[in-house]
Design an enzyme around this catalytic site. Structure first.
Site, PDB file in Angstrom:
ATOM      1  N   ILE A 106     -17.153  -3.218 -29.903  1.00  0.00           N
ATOM      2  CA  ILE A 106     -15.707  -3.055 -29.645  1.00  0.00           C
ATOM      3  C   ILE A 106     -15.353  -3.230 -28.162  1.00  0.00           C
ATOM      4  CG2 ILE A 106     -14.802  -1.710 -31.596  1.00  0.00           C
ATOM      5  CD1 ILE A 106     -15.332   0.805 -29.872  1.00  0.00           C
TER       6      ILE A 106
ATOM      7  N   GLN B 204     -28.412   3.170 -21.478  1.00  0.00           N
ATOM      8  CA  GLN B 204     -28.184   3.345 -22.923  1.00  0.00           C
ATOM      9  C   GLN B 204     -27.143   4.441 -23.112  1.00  0.00           C
ATOM     10  OE1 GLN B 204     -31.601   4.463 -25.336  1.00  0.00           O
ATOM     11  NE2 GLN B 204     -30.471   4.201 -27.253  1.00  0.00           N
ATOM     12  N   VAL B 205     -26.109   4.118 -23.864  1.00  0.00           N
ATOM     13  CA  VAL B 205     -25.012   5.071 -24.071  1.00  0.00           C
ATOM     14  C   VAL B 205     -25.070   5.643 -25.490  1.00  0.00           C
ATOM     15  CG1 VAL B 205     -22.505   5.301 -24.188  1.00  0.00           C
ATOM     16  CG2 VAL B 205     -23.545   3.941 -22.358  1.00  0.00           C
TER      17      VAL B 205
ATOM     18  N   HIS C 117     -30.267  -0.158 -30.816  1.00  0.00           N
ATOM     19  CA  HIS C 117     -29.402  -1.312 -31.105  1.00  0.00           C
ATOM     20  C   HIS C 117     -29.773  -2.479 -30.203  1.00  0.00           C
ATOM     21  CE1 HIS C 117     -27.346   1.254 -28.150  1.00  0.00           C
ATOM     22  NE2 HIS C 117     -26.870   0.149 -27.619  1.00  0.00           N
TER      23      HIS C 117
HETATM   24  P1  5GP Z   1     -25.610   0.680 -24.841  1.00  0.00           P
HETATM   25  O1  5GP Z   1     -25.191   0.800 -23.395  1.00  0.00           O
HETATM   26  O2  5GP Z   1     -25.951   2.011 -25.447  1.00  0.00           O
HETATM   27  O3  5GP Z   1     -26.683  -0.354 -25.014  1.00  0.00           O
HETATM   28  O4  5GP Z   1     -24.347   0.089 -25.553  1.00  0.00           O
HETATM   29  C1  5GP Z   1     -23.625   0.729 -26.558  1.00  0.00           C
HETATM   30  C2  5GP Z   1     -22.625  -0.280 -27.074  1.00  0.00           C
HETATM   31  O5  5GP Z   1     -21.992   0.275 -28.225  1.00  0.00           O
HETATM   32  C3  5GP Z   1     -21.518  -0.608 -26.068  1.00  0.00           C
HETATM   33  O6  5GP Z   1     -21.513  -2.005 -25.819  1.00  0.00           O
HETATM   34  C4  5GP Z   1     -20.248  -0.135 -26.748  1.00  0.00           C
HETATM   35  O7  5GP Z   1     -19.159  -0.990 -26.529  1.00  0.00           O
HETATM   36  C5  5GP Z   1     -20.647  -0.104 -28.206  1.00  0.00           C
HETATM   37  N1  5GP Z   1     -19.927   0.899 -28.984  1.00  0.00           N
HETATM   38  C6  5GP Z   1     -19.810   2.215 -28.683  1.00  0.00           C
HETATM   39  N2  5GP Z   1     -19.098   2.851 -29.633  1.00  0.00           N
HETATM   40  C7  5GP Z   1     -18.776   1.902 -30.557  1.00  0.00           C
HETATM   41  C8  5GP Z   1     -18.044   1.952 -31.776  1.00  0.00           C
HETATM   42  O8  5GP Z   1     -17.535   2.987 -32.219  1.00  0.00           O
HETATM   43  N3  5GP Z   1     -17.921   0.779 -32.462  1.00  0.00           N
HETATM   44  C9  5GP Z   1     -18.469  -0.387 -32.004  1.00  0.00           C
HETATM   45  N4  5GP Z   1     -18.297  -1.477 -32.752  1.00  0.00           N
HETATM   46  N5  5GP Z   1     -19.167  -0.464 -30.858  1.00  0.00           N
HETATM   47  C10 5GP Z   1     -19.319   0.667 -30.141  1.00  0.00           C
END
Ligand code: 5GP
Ligand code: ZN
Length: 139
Positions: free
Chosen positions: A31, A93-94, A99
């Site tokens: 998103i 990582q958030v 993923h």
């Molecule tokens: P990370 O930094 O953990 O690798 O990235 C997490 C990703 O998840 C981010 O790019 C963020 O935009 C995506 N994300 C977080 N919450 C949601 C959600 O509720 N729906 C979708 N489709 N993506 C999400």
């Protein structure tokens, strides 16, 4: 896992824009896309990161990545696709559910912020000493 956003997406408790699903894997649009077509691929069984994910799920996620990267190439005329996967808050990582990001670069789009950095030669002695430590842990 009850309080995991991506587990809620798999269960349909939070809406998502699905592009692919099989027995082990779910793929949907990010998103907050950093480029057109930014897709996330996740295992259906919760695992926080690369250390926790079962080998079968890891394999399924990355097999799906091959299929979806092909679709990105065809659907968007992508000239390249970056695959990015973060493990731990220290590296950004958030969402703590494994993923894999697939980020295509379509013709004419700007360079991706995640795929270019300055190359500076390292200290070969240090590189070799670190390699020995890593290799020793793999034995
Ligand atoms: P990370 O930094 O953990 O690798 O990235 C997490 C990703 O998840 C981010 O790019 C963020 O935009 C995506 N994300 C977080 N919450 C949601 C959600 O509720 N729906 C979708 N489709 N993506 C999400
Ligand atoms: Zn989860």
């Amino acid at each position: 896992m009850d309080d995991c956003i991506f587990c809620k997406i798999i269960k349909g408790e939070i809406p998502s824009t699905k592009v692919y699903e099989d027995g082990r894997v779910y793929a949907f649009m990010d998103i907050n896309p950093i480029a057109k077509g930014h897709t996330l691929i996740i295992p259906k069984t919760h695992a926080g990161n690369l250390w926790e994910i079962a080998p079968e799920d890891l394999s399924a996620v990355h097999s799906a990545a091959k299929t979806i990267a092909g679709a990105l190439q065809k659907a968007l005329d992508a000239e390249g696709v970056a695959c990015l996967q973060l493990n731990g808050r220290a590296v950004g990582q958030v969402v703590m559910h494994y993923h894999l990001h697939l980020v295509p670069r379509v013709k004419g789009a700007p360079e991706l912020p995640i795929s270019h950095w300055d190359l500076k030669p390292g200290d070969m002695k240090e590189i070799q000493s670190v390699a020995m430590k890593i290799a020793a842990e793999i034995q």
